[in-house]
Write a protein that holds these residues in place. Structure first.
Motif, mmCIF file in Angstrom:
data_model
loop_
_atom_site.group_PDB
_atom_site.id
_atom_site.type_symbol
_atom_site.label_atom_id
_atom_site.label_comp_id
_atom_site.label_asym_id
_atom_site.label_seq_id
_atom_site.Cartn_x
_atom_site.Cartn_y
_atom_site.Cartn_z
ATOM 1 N N ASN A 1 0.856 -1.174 0.000
ATOM 2 C CA ASN A 1 0.000 0.000 0.000
ATOM 3 C C ASN A 1 0.893 1.226 0.000
ATOM 4 N N TYR B 1 0.659 4.138 -2.121
ATOM 5 C CA TYR B 1 0.029 4.929 -3.165
ATOM 6 C C TYR B 1 0.786 6.189 -3.514
ATOM 7 N N SER C 1 2.158 9.406 4.187
ATOM 8 C CA SER C 1 0.726 9.615 4.024
ATOM 9 C C SER C 1 0.353 11.074 4.188
ATOM 10 N N TRP D 1 -2.184 13.429 1.760
ATOM 11 C CA TRP D 1 -3.625 13.591 1.905
ATOM 12 C C TRP D 1 -3.975 14.654 2.932
ATOM 13 N N HIS E 1 -8.292 6.849 -4.628
ATOM 14 C CA HIS E 1 -8.080 6.798 -3.177
ATOM 15 C C HIS E 1 -9.420 6.757 -2.445
ATOM 16 N N THR E 2 -10.377 7.542 -2.915
ATOM 17 C CA THR E 2 -11.692 7.605 -2.275
ATOM 18 C C THR E 2 -12.410 6.265 -2.345
ATOM 19 N N ASN F 1 -11.131 3.324 -2.860
ATOM 20 C CA ASN F 1 -10.398 2.342 -2.062
ATOM 21 C C ASN F 1 -10.741 2.498 -0.582
ATOM 22 N N HIS F 2 -10.772 3.724 -0.114
ATOM 23 C CA HIS F 2 -11.009 4.010 1.303
ATOM 24 C C HIS F 2 -12.433 3.669 1.738
ATOM 25 N N LYS G 1 -17.352 -1.987 2.521
ATOM 26 C CA LYS G 1 -15.971 -2.339 2.824
ATOM 27 C C LYS G 1 -15.906 -3.267 4.029
ATOM 28 N N PRO H 1 -9.269 -3.058 5.180
ATOM 29 C CA PRO H 1 -8.347 -2.273 4.342
ATOM 30 C C PRO H 1 -8.031 -3.004 3.047
#
Length: 437
Positions: free
Chosen positions: A26, A28, A33, A36, A260-261, A263-264, A344, A347
């Motif tokens: 992970n 990205y 991080s 973001w 990203h959205t 996935n989250h 979801k 993760p």
């Protein structure tokens, strides 16, 4: 080491039209991080999304005929159609995957589809055959795919009912999303097409995938253009990408934020690939190496751009075989999505990689190579680069892709252009003799 190495065949990609010989964590935004958390990145993201939604609304409210034309899909559905879809998706190896390839009649899409099919995976193509460039070339690629048992469904990625139907017929394990509106300069003529394909189309793909059961893993094409006005080279995945130099780049950057959205929120396994100036046989006619070849053979002059202070423009030209291997490696190393029924469960994997050649070559050197291969002296106009969104220099750092995908570009520009010229002369013919276009 990637499982790609055990499946790949270096001779599994198309080289000439007559002989369809096929050559085959992970992290990205780097390790950190904090991207973001950046207010600049957030402001850019929301600006692009809002502008995109406004444009989409305008298109749909003021041009319903155009919208219907873009979404129209000729002849899909029915028993025979479903039979073709299922047949194309048959897996011939024990560890085979089932992949929906969007933009399958495109340059990269056709090569990736053939590579997957040749090693025994189930492959279904999707393409809208738009007229951005010569449609006959796309149809010729479709013919190659058809001969190898890959069915290309004709339809738009924004056609949600069609996509849903495809997922109802086949439980895809992976989606290779390569459909997009390409080109930097064309965005100044038709900006709406970039929002339609690169933003709205990506969202439609993600929406269908998040609701699918099981959810597929997704690999999609971003672009080296996201590095925009960066002056630090080589470009690394952890570098800033909030200075786009073109609308095309902005839509690809927005795509990364949207990925990203999804996935989250929904647990979609998503891998983005930033391609660096892909070239080779069956390529795109809007690329410089392609139309330089055409114009040199026809005795026409070519425009060779220079940057500020008369610095030569340079690109990290990457041969199509290397790109296709990187795409397949990304599919092979993609972990399963973690959602179910649009919810979801845990993760999910989110990755981004550069796929380049790591050896930038100046445009004058590109022209010199073509002159030697074509045995024709080019008529060159040396002019300053216009303000059309192009950047003067690209250079990929691929150490991350090498470590995690086993990605190893092996084709230098001289070798790759030799293969391209051989294909070009075989496909179009030598001027004054037989010609297809």
């Amino acid at each position: 080491m990637s499982s790609f190495s055990s499946h790949s065949n270096p001779d599994a990609f198309p080289s000439t039209p007559g002989k369809v010989k096929m050559e085959r964590s992970n992290i990205y935004f780097g390790r950190g991080s904090t991207r973001w958390q950046s207010s600049v990145a957030k402001l850019f993201f929301w600006t692009v999304v809002v502008v995109g939604l406004i444009v989409i609304f305008f298109m749909r409210s003021s041009s319903p005929v155009e919208t219907r034309r873009l979404l129209s899909t000729p002849h899909w559905g029915g028993h025979d159609w479903e039979k073709r879809v299922r047949y194309s998706c048959r897996v011939k190896t024990e560890k085979g995957i089932v992949v929906l390839v969007t933009g399958a009649a495109g340059f990269v899409g056709s090569h990736v589809s053939l590579a997957l099919k040749r090693r025994g995976d189930g492959v279904l193509g999707l393409d809208n055959f738009n007229d951005y460039y010569d449609q006959s070339l796309k149809r010729a690629r479709q013919g190659l795919l058809d001969k190898q048992g890959v069915f290309v469904v004709e339809g738009d990625i924004n056609d949600a009912p069609l996509l849903k139907k495809l997922f109802d017929v086949v439980p895809f394990t992976h989606v290779m999303h390569l459909a997009a509106q390409a080109g930097v300069r064309y965005a100044m003529q038709n900006p709406n097409s970039y929002v339609h394909s690169n933003i709205a189309g990506l969202v439609t793909i993600f929406e269908i995938c998040k609701s699918a059961n099981p959810q597929p893993a997704i690999v999609w094409a971003s672009s080296s253009s996201v590095y925009g006005l960066n002056s630090k080279v080589p470009f690394s995945e952890s570098d800033r990408t909030d200075q786009p130099a073109s609308l095309y780049a902005a839509t690809k950057k927005a795509g990364e934020e949207i990925a990203h959205t999804y996935n989250h929120i929904y647990g979609l396994s998503i891998t983005g690939l930033r391609f660096f100036t892909v070239y080779g046989p069956w390529g795109r006619p809007d690329m410089a190496y392609f139309f330089f070849t055409k114009d040199i053979l026809q005795g026409k002059s070519i425009d060779v751009y220079q940057g500020l202070n008369k610095v030569d423009v340079a690109r990290d030209f990457t041969y199509i075989d290397d790109i296709a291997k990187g795409c397949v490696a990304a599919l092979d190393t993609a972990k399963k999505s973690t959602g179910s029924g649009g919810k979801k469960k845990g993760p999910a994997q989110l990755r981004i990689y550069n796929l380049g050649n790591t050896s930038p070559v100046s445009v004058p050197d590109l022209v010199n190579i073509l002159e030697r291969l074509l045995k024709v002296k080019a008529k060159k106009n040396i002019i300053s680069m216009p303000s059309n969104g192009d950047v003067p220099f690209t250079h990929a750092n691929v150490s991350l892709a090498h470590t995690e995908l086993g990605y190893q570009p092996t084709t230098d520009l001289q070798t790759g252009l030799k293969k391209f010229v051989k294909w070009y002369l075989s496909y179009y013919g030598v001027p004054g003799r037989i010609s297809k276009g």
